[in-house]
Design a protein around this motif. Structure first.
Motif, mmCIF file in Angstrom:
data_model
loop_
_atom_site.group_PDB
_atom_site.id
_atom_site.type_symbol
_atom_site.label_atom_id
_atom_site.label_comp_id
_atom_site.label_asym_id
_atom_site.label_seq_id
_atom_site.Cartn_x
_atom_site.Cartn_y
_atom_site.Cartn_z
ATOM 1 N N ALA A 274 -12.085 4.174 9.999
ATOM 2 C CA ALA A 274 -10.238 3.847 8.900
ATOM 3 C C ALA A 274 -9.609 3.958 10.398
ATOM 4 C CB ALA A 274 -10.740 4.812 8.328
ATOM 5 N N THR A 275 -8.618 3.011 10.213
ATOM 6 C CA THR A 275 -7.248 3.105 10.570
ATOM 7 C C THR A 275 -6.675 3.479 9.589
ATOM 8 O OG1 THR A 275 -6.919 0.697 9.812
ATOM 9 C CG2 THR A 275 -7.873 1.526 11.610
ATOM 10 N N GLY A 276 -5.156 3.087 9.490
ATOM 11 C CA GLY A 276 -4.213 3.439 8.572
ATOM 12 C C GLY A 276 -3.965 2.686 7.090
ATOM 13 N N LEU A 277 -4.537 1.246 8.072
ATOM 14 C CA LEU A 277 -4.151 0.222 7.406
ATOM 15 C C LEU A 277 -6.153 0.396 5.836
ATOM 16 C CD1 LEU A 277 -3.118 -2.656 8.878
ATOM 17 C CD2 LEU A 277 -1.693 -1.452 6.356
ATOM 18 N N THR A 278 -6.942 1.308 6.531
ATOM 19 C CA THR A 278 -8.372 0.873 5.616
ATOM 20 C C THR A 278 -8.983 2.278 4.992
ATOM 21 O OG1 THR A 278 -9.277 0.891 7.866
ATOM 22 C CG2 THR A 278 -8.857 -1.055 7.473
#
Length: 150
Positions: A33-37
């Protein structure tokens, strides 16, 4: 900016209700995960990939309509790769026959495509649009998958 992120999160949350994970599904995890995901954690890779393939299909339509051939071609290629990855995951994770996997993946492609068409219709497709945020989410999902599993 908060409205853009809220709209993208709403799309991601609505998408999670469309097809629940099954026991054999490889799922998107915190490490990918990233901040967007972050909203995609726990979702099956195949579903995220198929919905993103639909997003890129909508982007292809939009860029083609605007005569932006190079961008349309890139959208088509990314969408095709994500759809093929989704089908492959269904075949491997669930042991599905190819035709059944294609049919299930295409349901999610349609879901992603229609949601993003509406997003483009109501919010445009500029750099600060909800669509552009969704595109970034899908690119992060693609990058996480190809980096870890591709």
């Amino acid at each position: 900016m908060k409205q853009i992120i809220a709209a993208a999160c709403a799309l991601a949350l609505a998408a999670t209700a469309a097809a629940p994970a099954m026991a054999g599904d490889l799922v998107f995890n915190r490490g990918a995960a990233t901040g967007l995901t972050e909203g995609s954690i726990g979702q099956p890779w195949w579903k995220l990939q198929a919905q993103c393939a639909g997003m890129f299909a909508a982007a292809f339509d939009r860029h083609s309509l605007l005569g932006e051939t190079d961008q349309a071609d890139a959208d088509r290629d990314i969408g095709k790769a994500m759809l093929l990855a989704a089908i492959d995951r269904l075949e491997r994770d669930r042991g599905m026959d190819h035709k059944v996997a294609v049919d299930l993946a295409l349901l999610q492609v349609s879901y992603g495509r229609e949601n993003v068409r509406e997003m483009i219709r109501t919010g445009g497709s500029g750099p600060a649009s909800p669509w552009n945020t969704q595109r970034s989410i899908c690119l992060d999902i693609r990058d996480a998958y190809t980096g870890k599993y591709g």
